[in-house]
Motif scaffolding. Structure first.
Motif, short mmCIF file in Angstrom:
data_model
loop_
_atom_site.label_atom_id
_atom_site.label_comp_id
_atom_site.label_asym_id
_atom_site.label_seq_id
_atom_site.Cartn_x
_atom_site.Cartn_y
_atom_site.Cartn_z
N VAL A 102 0.60 -2.39 13.52
CA VAL A 102 0.83 -2.42 12.07
C VAL A 102 -0.07 -1.42 11.37
O VAL A 102 0.34 -0.73 10.45
CB VAL A 102 0.66 -3.85 11.52
CG1 VAL A 102 0.77 -3.89 10.01
CG2 VAL A 102 1.68 -4.80 12.15
N ARG A 103 -1.32 -1.30 11.83
CA ARG A 103 -2.23 -0.32 11.25
C ARG A 103 -1.69 1.10 11.43
O ARG A 103 -1.73 1.92 10.52
CB ARG A 103 -3.62 -0.43 11.87
CG ARG A 103 -4.64 0.51 11.23
CD ARG A 103 -6.03 0.39 11.84
NE ARG A 103 -6.50 -0.97 11.96
CZ ARG A 103 -7.01 -1.71 10.96
NH1 ARG A 103 -7.08 -1.19 9.76
NH2 ARG A 103 -7.42 -2.94 11.18
N SER A 104 -1.16 1.40 12.62
CA SER A 104 -0.58 2.72 12.87
C SER A 104 0.63 2.96 11.98
O SER A 104 0.82 4.07 11.45
CB SER A 104 -0.16 2.87 14.33
OG SER A 104 -1.30 2.92 15.15
N MET A 105 1.44 1.92 11.75
CA MET A 105 2.58 2.05 10.85
C MET A 105 2.09 2.34 9.43
O MET A 105 2.68 3.18 8.72
CB MET A 105 3.42 0.77 10.87
CG MET A 105 4.14 0.56 12.18
SD MET A 105 4.92 -1.06 12.28
CE MET A 105 6.30 -0.84 11.16
N TRP A 106 1.01 1.68 9.02
CA TRP A 106 0.43 1.90 7.69
C TRP A 106 -0.05 3.35 7.55
O TRP A 106 0.26 4.02 6.57
CB TRP A 106 -0.74 0.93 7.49
CG TRP A 106 -1.45 1.10 6.18
CD1 TRP A 106 -2.42 2.01 5.88
CD2 TRP A 106 -1.23 0.37 4.98
NE1 TRP A 106 -2.84 1.88 4.58
CE2 TRP A 106 -2.11 0.87 4.00
CE3 TRP A 106 -0.38 -0.68 4.64
CZ2 TRP A 106 -2.15 0.38 2.72
CZ3 TRP A 106 -0.43 -1.17 3.36
CH2 TRP A 106 -1.31 -0.65 2.41
N GLU A 107 -0.79 3.82 8.55
CA GLU A 107 -1.33 5.17 8.49
C GLU A 107 -0.23 6.22 8.51
O GLU A 107 -0.28 7.19 7.75
CB GLU A 107 -2.32 5.37 9.65
CG GLU A 107 -3.59 4.55 9.47
CD GLU A 107 -4.45 4.48 10.71
OE1 GLU A 107 -4.07 5.03 11.77
OE2 GLU A 107 -5.52 3.83 10.63
N TRP A 108 0.75 6.04 9.37
CA TRP A 108 1.86 6.99 9.43
C TRP A 108 2.62 6.99 8.11
O TRP A 108 2.95 8.04 7.56
CB TRP A 108 2.79 6.65 10.60
CG TRP A 108 3.83 7.69 10.82
CD1 TRP A 108 3.73 8.81 11.61
CD2 TRP A 108 5.15 7.74 10.25
NE1 TRP A 108 4.89 9.54 11.56
CE2 TRP A 108 5.79 8.90 10.74
CE3 TRP A 108 5.84 6.90 9.39
CZ2 TRP A 108 7.08 9.24 10.39
CZ3 TRP A 108 7.14 7.24 9.03
CH2 TRP A 108 7.75 8.41 9.53
N ARG A 113 4.25 9.33 3.01
CA ARG A 113 4.39 9.17 1.56
C ARG A 113 3.64 10.27 0.82
O ARG A 113 4.17 10.90 -0.10
CB ARG A 113 3.86 7.80 1.14
CG ARG A 113 3.96 7.54 -0.36
CD ARG A 113 3.11 6.40 -0.79
NE ARG A 113 1.71 6.72 -0.53
CZ ARG A 113 0.75 5.81 -0.39
NH1 ARG A 113 1.02 4.53 -0.45
NH2 ARG A 113 -0.50 6.17 -0.16
N ASP A 114 2.41 10.53 1.25
CA ASP A 114 1.58 11.54 0.59
C ASP A 114 2.13 12.95 0.78
O ASP A 114 2.01 13.79 -0.11
CB ASP A 114 0.13 11.45 1.06
CG ASP A 114 -0.52 10.13 0.65
OD1 ASP A 114 0.05 9.40 -0.19
OD2 ASP A 114 -1.61 9.83 1.18
#
Length: 117
Positions: A102-108, A113-114
């Motif tokens: 989930v953390r990797s999904m957040w970072e990706w 998005r940015d």
């Protein structure tokens, strides 16, 4: 990732064997990763706490996701013996092991998005 030949991919309805497919089957369905994210943020939660944290999620879909995650061993359902009875959901060890996913999904997702903003 080379140990997952195309022959390991199975049609829907059969138990996946490819590790990526196993993960997708566990986190499959719209909202499922966000429900898991809420467990990772909070530890244990009630249905109403999840519903408040994810207001765009319908009651039916939330109930379905909780049943799915319980069935796959990601969360456990605990009913208290107090009155009125309350139900709390908690992550299992398998559920806590999803944190880096989930953390990797957040970072990706953040980077994507940015980059498109």
């Amino acid at each position: 990732m080379a140990d997952c030949p195309d022959s390991a991919l199975v049609p829907p309805g059969r138990e996946p064997r490819c590790p990526v497919d196993v993960t997708l089957a566990t986190l499959g369905g719209r909202w499922t990763p966000l429900v898991v994210r809420e467990f990772l943020r909070r530890g244990q939660v009630t249905y109403s706490e999840l519903s408040a944290a994810l207001p765009a999620l319908s009651d039916k879909v939330l109930s379905d996701r909780l049943a799915q995650l319980t069935g796959t061993g990601v969360i456990e359902r605990h009913r208290t013996s107090s009155w009125p009875p309350r139900v709390r959901y908690v992550l299992t060890d398998q559920g806590r092991a999803l944190e880096p996913v989930v953390r990797s999904m957040w970072e990706w997702g953040t980077a994507r998005r940015d980059a498109t903003s």
